[in-house]
Structures are given as structure tokens and as C-alpha cells.
Design an enzyme around this catalytic site. Sequence first.
Site, PDB file in Angstrom:
ATOM      1  N   ASP A 121       0.861  -1.184   0.000  1.00 31.86           N
ATOM      2  CA  ASP A 121       0.000   0.000   0.000  1.00 31.86           C
ATOM      3  C   ASP A 121       0.894   1.229   0.000  1.00 31.86           C
ATOM      4  O   ASP A 121       1.997   1.217   0.566  1.00 31.86           O
ATOM      5  CB  ASP A 121      -0.901   0.005   1.238  1.00 31.86           C
ATOM      6  CG  ASP A 121      -2.003  -1.044   1.162  1.00 31.86           C
ATOM      7  OD1 ASP A 121      -2.454  -1.358   0.048  1.00 31.86           O
ATOM      8  OD2 ASP A 121      -2.418  -1.548   2.224  1.00 31.86           O
ATOM      9  N   ASP A 139      -6.916  -1.420  -4.618  1.00 31.00           N
ATOM     10  CA  ASP A 139      -7.975  -1.077  -3.658  1.00 31.00           C
ATOM     11  C   ASP A 139      -8.915  -0.022  -4.239  1.00 31.00           C
ATOM     12  O   ASP A 139     -10.134  -0.097  -4.068  1.00 31.00           O
ATOM     13  CB  ASP A 139      -7.366  -0.542  -2.362  1.00 31.00           C
ATOM     14  CG  ASP A 139      -6.494  -1.557  -1.638  1.00 31.00           C
ATOM     15  OD1 ASP A 139      -6.731  -2.764  -1.774  1.00 31.00           O
ATOM     16  OD2 ASP A 139      -5.555  -1.117  -0.932  1.00 31.00           O
TER      17      ASP A 139
END
Length: 182
Positions: A121, A139
Site C-alpha cells: 500500500d 484497492d
Amino acid sequence: MKEGSGWKWLPLTVSVILLDQLTKLLIIDRFEYGERLEVLPVLDLILVYNTGAAFSFLATASGWQRWFFAALAIGVGAVIVVWLKRLKARSQWLLCSALSLILAGAIGNVIDRIRLGHVIDFVLVYWKDSMFPAFNVADSAITVGAVLLLLDALLETRRAKARTVAVSSGKSSVKADNNSAA
């Protein structure tokens, strides 16, 4: 002319997967773990790893979650591919695009899970001391896909109601015509 299946939307899926993997490679190449770079007063780039699911759910589990979430993503992906095959590419474009984005996000993150044991991330959004959990392109694709899926469901519900009203009013005008003829 026959309308093609929802598989015509798979290039979108492939493009998003490539973008996801490319951005992750760029971040890994340029950042140390935990390093942050302010882009805007509310947005940073940061390299973090997520061994759990969305919002780091189950991140502290003993490791079984890696394979569980990988298997879950592969299963959901297979269902989406079959579903896309049954859809009409043009007339069901909103649903096709939604499912293609969700599929891309699932595959993008499962590549990380299988290859690395965690998801990379790198986007951190915050306001003062409140932070949204870091996320990535995959995401974002899942989130946008889910919103489009809800929008498609809402629009389909409205279309179904409109068809019901049209059919009902058509039947009542037929009855009125029959009564006036008698």
C-alpha cells in the site's frame, strides 16, 4: 448484429492490473519501508505492507490469512469471469465495467499476497490527526467498481419499476378501450 459478451471489458481489467503492479514496483524502488513523501497537505505517498484484508483486518493473525485471502480472491475472480461471460458488453456496460474493476483489484492484490505474503500500500489520505488506512491502485479499483455496482443496481431497480408501471398502465388502457367498445 450480435452483441458481444462482457469479456470485451477484460482489457480494462488487464490495464488496471498493469497500472497497479507498475505503481507498486515504482514505490518499492524509490521508498524505504515507512518512508513518507507529502504530495498535498492531505495526501502522502508511503510504503507500507498489509498482511490482512481491507483496512488491515486480520493483519496480526499468524499467517493463515495470506492463503485464505488469496483463495478467496481467486474464487471471487472466477465467479466474476463467468458472470462477465454471461453479460452483454454494450447494453450492460455499467455492470461489466464495475465487475472488471473489481476483478482487476482482486487480482492485483492477490499477485502481491502470493508473491510477497503481503499487499503493498502506498497512498495515505489524512486530515489533521485522522488517517484513512493506506491503500493502492487495486484497492481503488475495487472501491470504484463497488460504487458502480451499487449504481447499476439502483438504476436497474428504477428501470424495473418503470417497466412495471408501463405494463400496468398498458393493461389498464386496454381494459378501458374494451369497456368503451362495449
